[in-house]
Design an enzyme around this catalytic site. Structure first.
Site, PDB file in Angstrom:
ATOM      1  N   ASP A 141       5.780   1.142  -4.797  1.00 16.14           N
ATOM      2  CA  ASP A 141       7.085   0.793  -4.221  1.00 16.14           C
ATOM      3  C   ASP A 141       7.255  -0.728  -4.145  1.00 16.14           C
ATOM      4  OD1 ASP A 141       5.395   0.284  -2.109  1.00 16.14           O
ATOM      5  OD2 ASP A 141       6.502   1.479  -0.630  1.00 16.14           O
ATOM      6  N   ASP A 161       4.438   6.382  -6.012  1.00 20.80           N
ATOM      7  CA  ASP A 161       4.275   5.883  -4.640  1.00 20.80           C
ATOM      8  C   ASP A 161       5.418   6.414  -3.772  1.00 20.80           C
ATOM      9  OD1 ASP A 161       2.992   4.432  -2.716  1.00 20.80           O
ATOM     10  OD2 ASP A 161       3.633   2.469  -3.450  1.00 20.80           O
ATOM     11  N   GLU A 190      -6.273  -2.070   1.179  1.00 18.43           N
ATOM     12  CA  GLU A 190      -5.517  -3.298   0.908  1.00 18.43           C
ATOM     13  C   GLU A 190      -5.792  -4.358   1.977  1.00 18.43           C
ATOM     14  OE1 GLU A 190      -1.390  -2.854  -0.143  1.00 18.43           O
ATOM     15  OE2 GLU A 190      -1.025  -5.014   0.014  1.00 18.43           O
TER      16      GLU A 190
HETATM   17  O1  KIV Z   1       3.329  -0.541  -4.087  1.00 19.59           O
HETATM   18  C1  KIV Z   1       2.300  -1.008  -4.585  1.00 19.59           C
HETATM   19  O2  KIV Z   1       2.320  -1.651  -5.625  1.00 19.59           O
HETATM   20  C2  KIV Z   1       1.054  -0.773  -3.895  1.00 19.59           C
HETATM   21  C3  KIV Z   1      -0.137  -1.544  -4.358  1.00 19.59           C
HETATM   22  C4  KIV Z   1      -0.032  -2.930  -3.893  1.00 19.59           C
HETATM   23  C5  KIV Z   1      -1.400  -0.887  -3.946  1.00 19.59           C
HETATM   24  O3  KIV Z   1       1.010  -0.015  -2.980  1.00 19.59           O
END
Ligand code: KIV
Length: 293
Positions: A45, A84, A183
């Site tokens: 996201d 995501d 993270e």
């Molecule tokens: O949204 C994203 O790109 C992520 C990564 C930073 C792990 O969640």
């Protein structure tokens, strides 16, 4: 060609093979990332910030995620594509989570979903995995909670916060997650978590001891200048390359150096002659074509 499966990802941890994950948000970038040899693509996201220009990931909608995930799936044959789940697509209850995760699988045809949160999300992870939807967890700095965390800050610094992250990771593992993104947490804590979990950890700002790494496409390639995370290494300056190329194009258009005959199309001289002011057939044809009206 068979896609990388969640079982393959778990086997990689057992063998000690590092897992390479990278974000991508559209067809050409997904093709490039796959051709370069990544194992997984996350349609993160983060697309809200690096592609759509929002100032956080919070405004990202399911429609936007599905739209981009479909393009990434179309651009790949081998990688495991992880969709995501955007803000408020799962926090509102397991039924919403199920409906939205199912959309990723049915409409975007991806292989797994990712969602943020540990203990608080474990019940949702359990329901989704029981329904046959592979889930990747995400703990530590969880950008959808940026307002609660007080900014994009290092997490798990105190013993209490570190213990909470251990509970979070264990809860996700027990709930059936096939991997967990860690993270922006201290590297030694990520190492401990990686040793204690049977499922792979995928770090971003979590040090070298994670089972794999994930990075944002635009951060690695120099395509996003608004913010440069400490954990990202620039492997290319594609933004500067694009800016310089477009500036040369603009200069060539303005000077008349572009296009040349090489970039133009010829016409049959006889056909062209028909269009010149002339007598006889050519004039009748001009009238027929309405050219002299
Ligand atoms: O949204 C994203 O790109 C992520 C990564 C930073 C792990 O969640």
């Amino acid at each position: 060609m068979n896609r990388v499966s969640t079982t393959d990802v778990r086997e990689m941890k057992k063998r000690g093979d590092k897992i390479v994950m990278m974000t991508a948000y559209d067809y050409p970038s997904a093709r490039l990332v796959e051709e370069a040899g990544a194992d997984l693509i996350l349609v993160g996201d983060t697309l809200g910030m690096v592609v759509l220009g929002y100032d956080s990931t919070l405004p990202v909608t399911m429609e936007e995620m599905i739209h981009h995930t479909r393009a990434v799936v179309r651009g790949t044959q081998r990688v495991l594509v992880v969709g995501d789940m955007p803000f408020m697509s799962y926090q509102t209850g397991w039924q919403d989570a199920m409906t939205n995760a199912a959309r990723f699988m049915k409409e975007a045809n991806c292989g797994a979903v990712k969602l943020e949160g540990g203990v608080r999300s474990a019940e949702i992870v359990r329901r989704l995995t029981e329904a046959g939807i592979p889930v990747m967890g995400h703990i530590g700095l969880t950008p959808q909670s940026v307002n609660q965390l007080g900014g994009f800050k290092l997490q798990g610094k105190t013993p209490a916060a570190a213990v909470q992250l251990m509970h979070d990771a264990q809860a996700l593992e027990q709930a059936g997650a096939f991997a967990i993104v860690l993270e922006t947490i201290p590297a030694p804590l990520a190492k401990l978590l990686t040793q204690r979990l049977s499922i792979p950890t995928i770090g971003i700002g979590a040090g070298v001891h994670c089972d794999g790494q994930v990075q944002v496409f635009h951060d690695l390639l120099g395509l996003f200048d608004a913010f440069a995370p400490k954990h990202a290494r620039r492997y290319a300056e594609v933004g500067a390359t694009i800016r310089e190329a477009v500036a040369r194009y603009a200069a060539d258009v303005r000077s008349g150096a572009f296009p040349t005959a090489k970039e133009s199309f010829k016409m049959d001289p006889a056909a062209l002659a028909e269009l010149q002011p002339a007598t006889g057939d050519a004039i009748r044809r001009r009238h027929a074509l309405g050219l002299d009206a």
